[in-house]
Design a protein around this motif. Structure first.
Motif, PDB file in Angstrom:
ATOM      1  N   ASP A 156     -11.180  -1.966  -6.620  1.00 49.25           N
ATOM      2  CA  ASP A 156     -12.244  -0.955  -7.293  1.00 49.25           C
ATOM      3  C   ASP A 156     -11.506  -0.096  -8.406  1.00 49.25           C
ATOM      4  OD1 ASP A 156     -15.248   0.146  -7.721  1.00 49.25           O
ATOM      5  OD2 ASP A 156     -14.045   1.927  -6.893  1.00 49.25           O
ATOM      6  N   ILE A 157     -10.517   0.485  -7.871  1.00 47.59           N
ATOM      7  CA  ILE A 157      -9.821   1.204  -9.105  1.00 47.59           C
ATOM      8  C   ILE A 157      -9.099   0.338 -10.347  1.00 47.59           C
ATOM      9  CG2 ILE A 157      -7.569   2.405  -9.372  1.00 47.59           C
ATOM     10  CD1 ILE A 157      -8.192   3.736  -6.562  1.00 47.59           C
ATOM     11  N   CYS A 158      -8.581  -0.696  -9.970  1.00 47.99           N
ATOM     12  CA  CYS A 158      -8.158  -1.814 -11.102  1.00 47.99           C
ATOM     13  C   CYS A 158      -9.447  -2.300 -11.807  1.00 47.99           C
ATOM     14  CB  CYS A 158      -7.630  -2.793 -10.192  1.00 47.99           C
ATOM     15  SG  CYS A 158      -5.978  -2.831  -9.537  1.00 47.99           S
ATOM     16  N   ASP A 159     -10.562  -2.296 -11.309  1.00 48.20           N
ATOM     17  CA  ASP A 159     -11.775  -2.547 -12.039  1.00 48.20           C
ATOM     18  C   ASP A 159     -12.029  -1.409 -13.079  1.00 48.20           C
ATOM     19  OD1 ASP A 159     -12.044  -5.069 -10.402  1.00 48.20           O
ATOM     20  OD2 ASP A 159     -13.574  -4.144  -9.523  1.00 48.20           O
ATOM     21  N   SER A 160     -12.120  -0.145 -12.397  1.00 46.74           N
ATOM     22  CA  SER A 160     -12.505   0.807 -13.247  1.00 46.74           C
ATOM     23  C   SER A 160     -11.562   1.200 -14.440  1.00 46.74           C
ATOM     24  CB  SER A 160     -12.719   2.153 -12.252  1.00 46.74           C
ATOM     25  OG  SER A 160     -11.430   2.647 -11.618  1.00 46.74           O
ATOM     26  N   PRO A 208       0.863  -1.308  -0.065  1.00 44.61           N
ATOM     27  CA  PRO A 208       0.107   0.067  -0.084  1.00 44.61           C
ATOM     28  C   PRO A 208       0.896   1.229  -0.079  1.00 44.61           C
ATOM     29  CG  PRO A 208       0.191  -0.912   2.235  1.00 44.61           C
ATOM     30  CD  PRO A 208       0.703  -1.972   1.455  1.00 44.61           C
ATOM     31  N   PRO A 209       0.344   2.250  -0.590  1.00 41.03           N
ATOM     32  CA  PRO A 209       1.164   3.457  -0.383  1.00 41.03           C
ATOM     33  C   PRO A 209       1.605   4.182   0.894  1.00 41.03           C
ATOM     34  CG  PRO A 209      -0.992   3.866  -1.760  1.00 41.03           C
ATOM     35  CD  PRO A 209      -0.978   2.799  -0.960  1.00 41.03           C
ATOM     36  N   SER A 210       1.086   3.731   1.886  1.00 42.21           N
ATOM     37  CA  SER A 210       1.398   3.825   3.352  1.00 42.21           C
ATOM     38  C   SER A 210       1.193   2.639   4.226  1.00 42.21           C
ATOM     39  CB  SER A 210       0.604   4.939   3.871  1.00 42.21           C
ATOM     40  OG  SER A 210       1.105   5.126   5.323  1.00 42.21           O
ATOM     41  N   GLU A 264      -3.252   7.271  -7.985  1.00 38.24           N
ATOM     42  CA  GLU A 264      -2.290   7.940  -8.657  1.00 38.24           C
ATOM     43  C   GLU A 264      -1.274   6.568  -9.027  1.00 38.24           C
ATOM     44  OE1 GLU A 264       1.654  10.686  -7.539  1.00 38.24           O
ATOM     45  OE2 GLU A 264       0.075  10.298  -6.117  1.00 38.24           O
ATOM     46  N   LEU A 265      -0.879   5.794  -8.092  1.00 36.17           N
ATOM     47  CA  LEU A 265       0.013   4.671  -8.455  1.00 36.17           C
ATOM     48  C   LEU A 265      -0.623   3.712  -9.365  1.00 36.17           C
ATOM     49  CD1 LEU A 265       1.184   4.000  -4.849  1.00 36.17           C
ATOM     50  CD2 LEU A 265       2.666   4.771  -6.643  1.00 36.17           C
ATOM     51  N   ILE A 266      -1.757   3.495  -9.430  1.00 30.21           N
ATOM     52  CA  ILE A 266      -2.228   2.285 -10.433  1.00 30.21           C
ATOM     53  C   ILE A 266      -2.399   3.126 -11.931  1.00 30.21           C
ATOM     54  CG2 ILE A 266      -4.415   0.899 -10.940  1.00 30.21           C
ATOM     55  CD1 ILE A 266      -4.810   0.557  -8.012  1.00 30.21           C
ATOM     56  N   LYS A 267      -2.669   4.446 -11.755  1.00 33.65           N
ATOM     57  CA  LYS A 267      -2.610   5.020 -13.418  1.00 33.65           C
ATOM     58  C   LYS A 267      -1.147   5.010 -13.492  1.00 33.65           C
ATOM     59  CE  LYS A 267      -6.292   8.522 -13.166  1.00 33.65           C
ATOM     60  NZ  LYS A 267      -6.462   9.917 -13.177  1.00 33.65           N
ATOM     61  N   ARG A 308      -0.547   1.859 -15.140  1.00 31.78           N
ATOM     62  CA  ARG A 308      -1.233   1.773 -16.335  1.00 31.78           C
ATOM     63  C   ARG A 308      -0.415   2.598 -17.599  1.00 31.78           C
ATOM     64  NH1 ARG A 308      -7.556   2.563 -18.315  1.00 31.78           N
ATOM     65  NH2 ARG A 308      -7.163   3.537 -20.303  1.00 31.78           N
ATOM     66  N   GLY A 309      -0.081   3.699 -17.177  1.00 31.03           N
ATOM     67  CA  GLY A 309       0.679   4.604 -18.088  1.00 31.03           C
ATOM     68  C   GLY A 309       2.193   3.991 -18.588  1.00 31.03           C
ATOM     69  N   ALA A 310       2.630   2.927 -17.731  1.00 28.18           N
ATOM     70  CA  ALA A 310       3.998   2.244 -17.999  1.00 28.18           C
ATOM     71  C   ALA A 310       3.349   1.151 -18.835  1.00 28.18           C
ATOM     72  CB  ALA A 310       4.527   1.913 -16.906  1.00 28.18           C
ATOM     73  N   ASN A 311       2.365   0.977 -19.424  1.00 31.53           N
ATOM     74  CA  ASN A 311       1.791   0.092 -20.247  1.00 31.53           C
ATOM     75  C   ASN A 311       1.730  -1.384 -19.787  1.00 31.53           C
ATOM     76  OD1 ASN A 311       0.799  -0.658 -23.016  1.00 31.53           O
ATOM     77  ND2 ASN A 311       2.623  -1.576 -23.622  1.00 31.53           N
ATOM     78  N   LEU A 312       1.438  -1.270 -18.281  1.00 35.98           N
ATOM     79  CA  LEU A 312       1.103  -2.598 -17.730  1.00 35.98           C
ATOM     80  C   LEU A 312      -0.399  -2.849 -17.645  1.00 35.98           C
ATOM     81  CD1 LEU A 312       3.364  -2.218 -14.510  1.00 35.98           C
ATOM     82  CD2 LEU A 312       3.693  -3.443 -16.506  1.00 35.98           C
ATOM     83  N   ASN A 313      -0.843  -4.090 -17.617  1.00 35.20           N
ATOM     84  CA  ASN A 313      -2.331  -4.262 -17.601  1.00 35.20           C
ATOM     85  C   ASN A 313      -2.432  -5.560 -16.535  1.00 35.20           C
ATOM     86  OD1 ASN A 313      -1.217  -6.751 -18.630  1.00 35.20           O
ATOM     87  ND2 ASN A 313      -2.448  -7.143 -20.765  1.00 35.20           N
TER      88      ASN A 313
END
Length: 197
Positions: A135-139, A92-94, A107-110, A113-118
């Motif tokens: 939930d964020i991974c789902d979205s 986790p972030p903390s 922010e971290l999951i984006k 994705r920005g690094a082309n990971l799926n």
């Protein structure tokens, strides 16, 4: 005490929009609302859940024989071959779960994705993540490979009570996260072969 009752209802979603990883489609989701009323039509309880509809299979990767590749498998998501580009989720972030905001995860999951990971993998010694992570991974259409047993680099416990409690923990974790369409791979412990002498 109250008797436990189970009610099963079949629901049909016409023209369903399937959930896909971001790189092969859209991560479509729905929200279901379940309400419990008394005989007098008083609302007793209400529960909302987001979900996605998808099919995940592991199939033999054509073009490779058993002699050429030890594990020549490929993920098929809704009939589409999917090349998994993954990284291990480092935690986790903390270390203070109660202080983490949704934005920290987002922010971290984006960035992933920005690094082309799926795909993100949560490995054996890492605790199951909190609801916001899935939930964020789902979205965002990021798939998740989840190790369930809290053991890493060791044998399965031989003590019957400890083994029972370990499996109960895995079952409880699975019940918490099983409705997330991003969850495509479940695994037991991590690197248990390192425990073999």
């Amino acid at each position: 005490g109250l008797d436990k009752q189970t009610i099963k209802i079949n629901v049909t979603i016409p023209n369903v929009r399937l959930w896909y990883p971001w790189d092969i489609g859209k991560p479509n989701r729905y929200q279901a609302t379940v309400k419990l009323f008394s005989k007098e039509s008083d609302l007793w309880d209400e529960f909302k859940i987001k979900f996605g509809v998808r099919e995940v299979k592991l199939e033999w990767n054509p073009g490779f024989s058993k002699e050429e590749v030890k594990h020549p498998w490929v993920f098929i998501i809704n009939g589409k071959r999917t090349f998994i580009r993954s990284a291990s989720w480092g935690g986790p972030p903390s270390i203070f779960y109660g202080r983490i905001k949704r934005g920290d995860y987002l922010e971290l999951i984006k960035l992933a994705r920005g690094a082309n990971l799926n795909n993100l993998r949560i490995f054996g010694w890492h605790p199951t993540e909190i609801e916001q992570f899935y939930d964020i991974c789902d979205s965002l259409g990021i798939t998740v490979w989840q190790d369930l047993l809290p053991i890493a680099s060791v044998y399965m416990p031989e003590d019957e009570q400890f083994l029972k409690e370990t499996l109960q923990e895995a079952e409880a974790c699975l019940k918490e996260i099983r409705n997330h369409p991003s969850l495509i791979m479940l695994e037991g412990g991590e690197e248990t072969f390192y425990g073999i002498y």
